[in-house]
Each structure stands twice: as C-alpha cells, then as structure tokens.
Design a protein around this motif. Structure first.
Motif, PDB file in Angstrom:
ATOM      1  N   ARG A   3       0.833  -1.209   0.000  1.00 19.78           N
ATOM      2  CA  ARG A   3       0.000   0.000   0.000  1.00 19.78           C
ATOM      3  C   ARG A   3       0.872   1.267   0.000  1.00 19.78           C
ATOM      4  NH1 ARG A   3      -5.065   1.516  -1.452  1.00 19.78           N
ATOM      5  NH2 ARG A   3      -4.999   3.729  -1.010  1.00 19.78           N
ATOM      6  N   LYS A   4       1.978   1.201   0.739  1.00 18.82           N
ATOM      7  CA  LYS A   4       2.892   2.343   0.798  1.00 18.82           C
ATOM      8  C   LYS A   4       3.487   2.613  -0.595  1.00 18.82           C
ATOM      9  CE  LYS A   4       6.895   4.067   3.278  1.00 18.82           C
ATOM     10  NZ  LYS A   4       7.889   3.805   4.303  1.00 18.82           N
ATOM     11  N   ASN A   5       3.885   1.550  -1.277  1.00 20.54           N
ATOM     12  CA  ASN A   5       4.415   1.709  -2.641  1.00 20.54           C
ATOM     13  C   ASN A   5       3.356   2.264  -3.580  1.00 20.54           C
ATOM     14  OD1 ASN A   5       6.894   0.723  -1.872  1.00 20.54           O
ATOM     15  ND2 ASN A   5       6.545  -1.325  -2.696  1.00 20.54           N
ATOM     16  N   LEU A   6       2.128   1.781  -3.445  1.00 24.09           N
ATOM     17  CA  LEU A   6       1.034   2.261  -4.285  1.00 24.09           C
ATOM     18  C   LEU A   6       0.796   3.750  -4.046  1.00 24.09           C
ATOM     19  CD1 LEU A   6      -1.298   1.849  -6.273  1.00 24.09           C
ATOM     20  CD2 LEU A   6      -2.712   1.132  -4.332  1.00 24.09           C
ATOM     21  N   ARG A  62       1.576   5.156 -19.660  1.00 23.99           N
ATOM     22  CA  ARG A  62       2.230   3.877 -19.400  1.00 23.99           C
ATOM     23  C   ARG A  62       2.385   3.648 -17.894  1.00 23.99           C
ATOM     24  NH1 ARG A  62       6.489   1.708 -17.749  1.00 23.99           N
ATOM     25  NH2 ARG A  62       7.589   3.641 -17.349  1.00 23.99           N
ATOM     26  N   GLN A  63       2.775   4.692 -17.174  1.00 21.74           N
ATOM     27  CA  GLN A  63       2.925   4.571 -15.724  1.00 21.74           C
ATOM     28  C   GLN A  63       1.593   4.268 -15.044  1.00 21.74           C
ATOM     29  OE1 GLN A  63       4.894   7.942 -13.949  1.00 21.74           O
ATOM     30  NE2 GLN A  63       6.438   8.000 -15.562  1.00 21.74           N
ATOM     31  N   ILE A  64       0.536   4.895 -15.513  1.00 23.98           N
ATOM     32  CA  ILE A  64      -0.799   4.667 -14.937  1.00 23.98           C
ATOM     33  C   ILE A  64      -1.243   3.229 -15.170  1.00 23.98           C
ATOM     34  CG2 ILE A  64      -3.245   5.273 -15.141  1.00 23.98           C
ATOM     35  CD1 ILE A  64      -2.249   8.181 -15.713  1.00 23.98           C
ATOM     36  N   ILE A  65      -1.078   2.745 -16.392  1.00 26.23           N
ATOM     37  CA  ILE A  65      -1.473   1.369 -16.713  1.00 26.23           C
ATOM     38  C   ILE A  65      -0.670   0.388 -15.874  1.00 26.23           C
ATOM     39  CG2 ILE A  65      -1.423  -0.393 -18.528  1.00 26.23           C
ATOM     40  CD1 ILE A  65      -2.148   1.936 -20.492  1.00 26.23           C
ATOM     41  N   PHE A  66       0.627   0.622 -15.759  1.00 20.55           N
ATOM     42  CA  PHE A  66       1.488  -0.245 -14.945  1.00 20.55           C
ATOM     43  C   PHE A  66       1.032  -0.251 -13.491  1.00 20.55           C
ATOM     44  CE2 PHE A  66       5.210  -0.805 -12.223  1.00 20.55           C
ATOM     45  CZ  PHE A  66       5.667  -2.039 -12.664  1.00 20.55           C
ATOM     46  N   THR A  67       0.709   0.917 -12.974  1.00 20.45           N
ATOM     47  CA  THR A  67       0.285   1.026 -11.576  1.00 20.45           C
ATOM     48  C   THR A  67      -1.046   0.312 -11.354  1.00 20.45           C
ATOM     49  OG1 THR A  67       1.455   3.122 -11.341  1.00 20.45           O
ATOM     50  CG2 THR A  67      -0.249   2.645  -9.717  1.00 20.45           C
ATOM     51  N   ILE A  68      -1.967   0.466 -12.291  1.00 17.04           N
ATOM     52  CA  ILE A  68      -3.253  -0.232 -12.169  1.00 17.04           C
ATOM     53  C   ILE A  68      -3.047  -1.742 -12.187  1.00 17.04           C
ATOM     54  CG2 ILE A  68      -5.421  -0.727 -13.378  1.00 17.04           C
ATOM     55  CD1 ILE A  68      -5.407   2.254 -14.261  1.00 17.04           C
ATOM     56  N   ARG A  70      -0.352  -3.460 -11.422  1.00 13.75           N
ATOM     57  CA  ARG A  70       0.382  -3.928 -10.240  1.00 13.75           C
ATOM     58  C   ARG A  70      -0.451  -3.837  -8.963  1.00 13.75           C
ATOM     59  NH1 ARG A  70       6.039  -4.175  -9.940  1.00 13.75           N
ATOM     60  NH2 ARG A  70       5.485  -5.019  -7.921  1.00 13.75           N
ATOM     61  N   SER A  71      -1.447  -2.971  -8.952  1.00 16.90           N
ATOM     62  CA  SER A  71      -2.217  -2.762  -7.727  1.00 16.90           C
ATOM     63  C   SER A  71      -3.561  -3.479  -7.751  1.00 16.90           C
ATOM     64  CB  SER A  71      -2.439  -1.270  -7.498  1.00 16.90           C
ATOM     65  OG  SER A  71      -3.257  -0.747  -8.532  1.00 16.90           O
ATOM     66  N   ALA A  72      -3.752  -4.394  -8.652  1.00 21.62           N
ATOM     67  CA  ALA A  72      -5.034  -5.079  -8.794  1.00 21.62           C
ATOM     68  C   ALA A  72      -5.471  -5.758  -7.499  1.00 21.62           C
ATOM     69  CB  ALA A  72      -4.963  -6.094  -9.924  1.00 21.62           C
ATOM     70  N   CYS A  73      -4.531  -6.151  -6.676  1.00 19.95           N
ATOM     71  CA  CYS A  73      -4.912  -6.837  -5.432  1.00 19.95           C
ATOM     72  C   CYS A  73      -5.531  -5.903  -4.403  1.00 19.95           C
ATOM     73  CB  CYS A  73      -3.683  -7.532  -4.836  1.00 19.95           C
ATOM     74  SG  CYS A  73      -2.387  -6.409  -4.327  1.00 19.95           S
ATOM     75  N   PHE A  74      -5.405  -4.572  -4.600  1.00 17.47           N
ATOM     76  CA  PHE A  74      -5.981  -3.625  -3.653  1.00 17.47           C
ATOM     77  C   PHE A  74      -7.416  -3.256  -4.004  1.00 17.47           C
ATOM     78  CE2 PHE A  74      -1.429  -2.640  -2.992  1.00 17.47           C
ATOM     79  CZ  PHE A  74      -1.392  -2.949  -1.643  1.00 17.47           C
ATOM     80  N   VAL A  75      -7.896  -3.690  -5.142  1.00 19.92           N
ATOM     81  CA  VAL A  75      -9.232  -3.320  -5.588  1.00 19.92           C
ATOM     82  C   VAL A  75     -10.259  -4.217  -4.957  1.00 19.92           C
ATOM     83  CG1 VAL A  75     -10.748  -3.042  -7.576  1.00 19.92           C
ATOM     84  CG2 VAL A  75      -8.344  -2.433  -7.721  1.00 19.92           C
TER      85      VAL A  75
END
Length: 75
Positions: A3-6, A62-68, A70-75
């Motif tokens: 979460r901190k990285n996100l 590209r950064q937004i897509i990568f972040t989404i 990588r963060s799929a587990c937080f949804v």
C-alpha cells in the motif's frame, strides 16, 4: 505492491500530471502568440514542444497502466 508503494506511485503520477498540465498551458499560450505573429521558426518550436508533450503524455499513460496492473490486489 504494498500500500505504501502504491501511495508513492500515485503521488508520483499526480505530480507528473500537474507538470504535464503546466506544459500544456504554456504551450497553448505560446501557440496563440505564434499564430498572431505568423513566425515560421517559432511555429516549428511549438511543433517540437507538442511532440515532447505527447511523449510525456504517453509515458504518464504507461505509468498509470502499470500502476493499475500492479495494484489489482488492492481493488
């Protein structure tokens, strides 16, 4: 991704978006000035700046897509 990285990535995206929006605002003001002056050399600079803005926009996307992804587990 923790979460901190996100949160850190999201803040970076916000910062980049603000920077990009300021670039677009300056480009708009500059392009209107160039249109009024009919200056060919300055219009070439406007075009090069537009290409740079587009590249920045694609990188941010590209950064937004990568972040989404990588963060799929937080949804």
């Amino acid at each position: 991704m923790t979460r901190k990285n996100l949160d850190h990535r999201l803040q970076g995206i916000r910062d980049e978006l603000l920077y990009l929006s300021s670039m677009v605002e300056a480009a708009l003001v500059n392009s209107v000035s160039v249109l009024k002056s009919h200056d060919l050399e300055k219009s070439r600079l406007v075009h090069r700046n537009d290409l740079r803005i587009n590249a920045e926009c694609f990188e941010l996307e590209r950064q937004i897509i990568f972040t989404i992804a990588r963060s799929a587990c937080f949804v």
